[in-house]
Design a protein around this motif. Structure first.
Motif, short mmCIF file in Angstrom:
data_model
loop_
_atom_site.label_atom_id
_atom_site.label_comp_id
_atom_site.label_asym_id
_atom_site.label_seq_id
_atom_site.Cartn_x
_atom_site.Cartn_y
_atom_site.Cartn_z
N UNK A 69 0.81 -1.21 0.00
CA UNK A 69 0.00 0.00 0.00
C UNK A 69 0.85 1.27 0.00
N UNK A 70 2.02 1.24 0.64
CA UNK A 70 2.93 2.39 0.56
C UNK A 70 3.41 2.55 -0.88
N UNK A 71 3.83 1.45 -1.50
CA UNK A 71 4.28 1.50 -2.90
C UNK A 71 3.15 2.00 -3.79
N UNK A 72 1.96 1.46 -3.60
CA UNK A 72 0.78 1.85 -4.38
C UNK A 72 0.54 3.36 -4.25
N UNK A 73 0.58 3.86 -3.02
CA UNK A 73 0.35 5.28 -2.78
C UNK A 73 1.40 6.16 -3.44
N UNK A 133 0.87 7.40 -11.63
CA UNK A 133 0.29 6.12 -12.03
C UNK A 133 -1.18 6.09 -11.59
N UNK A 134 -2.00 5.33 -12.33
CA UNK A 134 -3.39 5.19 -11.97
C UNK A 134 -3.89 3.82 -12.40
N UNK A 135 -5.10 3.47 -11.98
CA UNK A 135 -5.64 2.16 -12.30
C UNK A 135 -7.13 2.23 -12.62
N UNK A 136 -7.58 3.38 -13.09
CA UNK A 136 -9.00 3.54 -13.42
C UNK A 136 -9.34 2.71 -14.66
N UNK A 194 -4.17 1.19 -17.79
CA UNK A 194 -3.44 1.88 -16.72
C UNK A 194 -3.21 0.94 -15.54
N UNK A 195 -4.22 0.16 -15.22
CA UNK A 195 -4.12 -0.77 -14.08
C UNK A 195 -3.01 -1.78 -14.33
N UNK A 196 -2.94 -2.28 -15.55
CA UNK A 196 -1.90 -3.26 -15.89
C UNK A 196 -0.50 -2.66 -15.71
N UNK A 241 4.12 -2.05 -9.42
CA UNK A 241 4.04 -2.48 -8.02
C UNK A 241 4.77 -3.81 -7.84
N UNK A 242 4.51 -4.76 -8.73
CA UNK A 242 5.17 -6.07 -8.63
C UNK A 242 6.68 -5.94 -8.69
N UNK A 243 7.17 -5.09 -9.60
CA UNK A 243 8.62 -4.91 -9.75
C UNK A 243 9.24 -4.32 -8.48
#
Length: 161
Positions: free
Chosen positions: A114-118, A125-128, A132-134, A140-142
């Motif tokens: 969640x820190x990385x995501x934020x 970056x976004x995931x709407x 974009x999510x991909x 995030x995985x990297x």
């Protein structure tokens, strides 16, 4: 790397500041050129504050795990030579802990995710949308793999029905 940690509550499962800073730095470094310049504030809150912020800024009347508030440079202000703010991340400790348990994930790994995501949100970056999510999930995985943290999106064998 300038990171301010604000703890608005006492809660056992909150990682040490050094971990929060390390995770934020890893995400900022992954974000690309100039990524290491901006200041970040990480605020850890209870459900009441998390709910109030989510309602005010997203119109959702519930506490959520993480909120990101990117900072913008004010046009026309001269540069001070100091790092400019990248933005603020708000993490709701009880929600993060509950999700980790519900998802059968290590609590520290969920905090790191969640820190990385934020931070990635602060970097644009976004995931709407699906595309974009991909891109964001790959980033995030990297970052998490570089920290030795398992893929948060991988389905665990005991999750399959």
């Amino acid at each position: 790397m300038p990171v301010e940690i604000q703890r608005a509550l006492e809660f056992d499962a909150i990682p040490p500041d050094a971990d929060l800073i390390r995770w934020a730095a890893a995400a900022r470094d992954r974000a690309g050129e100039g990524a290491g310049d901006g200041e970040i504030c990480i605020r850890i809150v209870d459900e009441a504050e998390g709910r109030a912020l989510n309602l005010r800024w997203r119109g959702k009347d519930c506490a959520t795990n993480v909120l990101s508030f990117p900072a913008g440079n004010v046009p026309g202000l001269p540069s001070t030579g100091e790092p400019s703010p990248l933005g603020d991340i708000v993490l709701c400790a009880p929600v993060v802990a509950r999700e980790a348990g519900d998802q059968r994930k290590p609590v520290a790994g969920h905090w790191a995710h969640l820190v990385v995501h934020g931070v990635l949100h602060l970097r644009g970056f976004d995931h709407i949308e699906a595309g974009e999510a991909e891109i964001m999930e790959r980033a995030e995985r990297e970052v998490l793999a570089g920290l030795g943290i398992p893929d948060p999106y991988r389905e665990r064998p005991d999750d399959a029905a």
